[in-house]
Design a protein around this motif. Structure first.
Motif, short mmCIF file in Angstrom:
data_model
loop_
_atom_site.label_atom_id
_atom_site.label_comp_id
_atom_site.label_asym_id
_atom_site.label_seq_id
_atom_site.Cartn_x
_atom_site.Cartn_y
_atom_site.Cartn_z
N LEU A 49 -75.79 -19.03 -16.57
CA LEU A 49 -75.84 -20.32 -15.88
C LEU A 49 -75.69 -20.13 -14.36
O LEU A 49 -74.77 -19.46 -13.90
CB LEU A 49 -74.72 -21.23 -16.39
N HIS A 50 -76.57 -20.76 -13.61
CA HIS A 50 -76.63 -20.61 -12.15
C HIS A 50 -75.72 -21.61 -11.44
O HIS A 50 -75.06 -22.45 -12.07
CB HIS A 50 -78.07 -20.82 -11.68
N GLY A 51 -75.73 -21.56 -10.12
CA GLY A 51 -74.90 -22.42 -9.30
C GLY A 51 -75.61 -23.68 -8.82
O GLY A 51 -76.77 -23.94 -9.15
N ILE A 52 -74.92 -24.45 -7.97
CA ILE A 52 -75.43 -25.72 -7.49
C ILE A 52 -76.68 -25.53 -6.64
O ILE A 52 -76.73 -24.67 -5.76
CB ILE A 52 -74.34 -26.47 -6.69
N GLY A 53 -77.71 -26.30 -6.95
CA GLY A 53 -78.96 -26.23 -6.20
C GLY A 53 -79.77 -24.99 -6.46
O GLY A 53 -80.78 -24.76 -5.79
N ARG A 54 -79.37 -24.19 -7.44
CA ARG A 54 -80.02 -22.90 -7.67
C ARG A 54 -80.90 -22.94 -8.93
O ARG A 54 -81.24 -24.01 -9.42
CB ARG A 54 -78.97 -21.80 -7.79
N LEU A 68 -82.64 -20.31 -12.48
CA LEU A 68 -82.48 -19.15 -13.35
C LEU A 68 -82.87 -17.84 -12.68
O LEU A 68 -82.49 -16.76 -13.15
CB LEU A 68 -83.25 -19.36 -14.65
N GLU A 69 -83.62 -17.90 -11.59
CA GLU A 69 -83.99 -16.67 -10.88
C GLU A 69 -82.76 -15.88 -10.42
O GLU A 69 -82.83 -14.67 -10.23
CB GLU A 69 -84.87 -16.99 -9.67
N ASP A 70 -81.63 -16.57 -10.24
CA ASP A 70 -80.41 -15.88 -9.81
C ASP A 70 -79.90 -14.90 -10.85
O ASP A 70 -79.02 -14.08 -10.56
CB ASP A 70 -79.32 -16.90 -9.48
N TRP A 71 -80.43 -14.97 -12.07
CA TRP A 71 -80.00 -14.07 -13.14
C TRP A 71 -81.11 -13.11 -13.59
O TRP A 71 -80.94 -12.40 -14.58
CB TRP A 71 -79.53 -14.89 -14.34
N SER A 72 -82.22 -13.11 -12.88
CA SER A 72 -83.39 -12.36 -13.37
C SER A 72 -83.11 -10.87 -13.56
O SER A 72 -83.61 -10.25 -14.51
CB SER A 72 -84.58 -12.55 -12.42
N LEU A 73 -82.31 -10.26 -12.70
CA LEU A 73 -82.05 -8.82 -12.80
C LEU A 73 -81.23 -8.46 -14.03
O LEU A 73 -81.31 -7.33 -14.53
CB LEU A 73 -81.33 -8.32 -11.54
N GLY A 95 -71.23 -10.59 -1.72
CA GLY A 95 -71.13 -12.02 -1.47
C GLY A 95 -70.97 -12.85 -2.72
O GLY A 95 -70.28 -12.47 -3.67
N HIS A 96 -71.66 -13.99 -2.74
CA HIS A 96 -71.46 -15.02 -3.75
C HIS A 96 -72.13 -14.70 -5.09
O HIS A 96 -71.85 -15.36 -6.09
CB HIS A 96 -71.99 -16.35 -3.21
N MET A 97 -73.02 -13.71 -5.10
CA MET A 97 -73.77 -13.43 -6.33
C MET A 97 -73.75 -11.94 -6.67
O MET A 97 -74.73 -11.22 -6.47
CB MET A 97 -75.22 -13.91 -6.19
#
Length: 278
Positions: A27-32, A34-39, A254-256
């Motif tokens: 699960l991604h963050g605000i305004g984000r 699923l690409e944030d988890w692609s790796l 950082g944040h991710m």
């Protein structure tokens, strides 16, 4: 990558791995998105059914009819997993996604096998000034309307210690998301539900942590020491709230962490996942 029909709402889903393997939900963050988890898909899907999704109203998913809140987002994710046909799941949430994951645990503890919280919301008042400004009448709306090729890179730079990760692809995706019809109202709804100009609200944080306390699951809590969104000092509060949990602080991150330290991230979560056979 596909869209699932969830109660008449189109939810974008990315699914890899063996459909019969234990499911890991990201699960991604605000305004984000699923690409944030692609790796993490390629790092985990050899042994797991890995599912990331754009939560309702975020990314390229449509919103749900009700005003956006943690319970509404949690219910939307559970409804999506019902459509996908999952049993108990390993939950991982970054930022807002961590608060949603905790809300899911509180609402359906029998459906959660493990919990991984990554730079998660819910453990402190402090948050980046940009999110606090969203609560100011008219200011937040104007800020969100001005996500373009000038402002989007600035926002992306706040997310990573390594500025090389602010790629043209990530900037283009941020602009595409900001142009979705549901983006602005959903962002403002959840931002106002969770806090205001003075920071993240205390009431919902206390209620949420109280609601998850009885449901002890194998838990991993991670943070990046250079998080500019939710400061790494929140890790201590998270450890206090989950005294049984393992934890890790990523240096120069950082944040991710799932993006900045993908291999190390996967190595750390695998033993937690392995503690439960779904």
């Amino acid at each position: 990558m596909r869209h699932a029909d969830v109660r008449g709402t189109r939810i974008r889903v990315h699914e890899t791995g063996d459909p019969e393997a234990p499911p890991v939900v990201l699960l991604h963050g605000i305004g984000r998105s699923l690409e944030d988890w692609s790796l993490q898909h390629a790092l985990l899907d050899g042994d797991y059914r890995v599912i990331s999704l754009d939560m309702p109203g975020f990314g390229l998913s449509q919103r749900l009819p009700a005003p956006t809140s943690l319970p509404v987002l949690a219910d939307g994710v559970w409804a999506t997993l019902d459509v996908l046909g999952t049993g108990p799941v390993h939950l991982m949430g970054n930022s807002l996604g961590g608060a949603v994951a905790m809300t899911m645990l509180a609402s359906a503890p029998g459906r959660v096998s493990t919990l991984t919280l990554v730079n998660s919301a819910g453990f402190g008042k402090e948050v980046t000034a940009a999110l606090r400004l969203l609560a100011v009448p008219f200011v937040g709306r104007q800020m969100l309307r001005r996500i373009d090729r000038v402002t989007a890179p600035r926002v992306e730079r706040t997310l990573f210690a390594d500025r090389a990760l602010v790629t043209p692809e990530r900037v283009a995706m941020a602009i595409k998301i900001a142009r979705q019809p549901d983006f602005l109202p959903v962002y403002l709804e959840i931002a106002k539900a969770l806090g205001g100009f003075r920071g993240v609200g205390a009431a919902w944080r206390s209620q949420l942590l109280e609601s998850v306390a009885p449901h002890v699951k194998p838990t991993m809590i991670m943070w990046g020491e250079r998080d500019m969104i939710l400061p790494c000092a929140h890790l201590e509060a998270a450890r206090a709230a989950f005294p049984h949990a393992q934890s890790h602080m990523f240096a120069r991150t950082g944040h991710m962490p799932q993006i900045e330290r993908p291999e190390e991230f996967a190595e750390l979560v695998r033993p937690v996942l392995a503690r439960v056979s779904v």
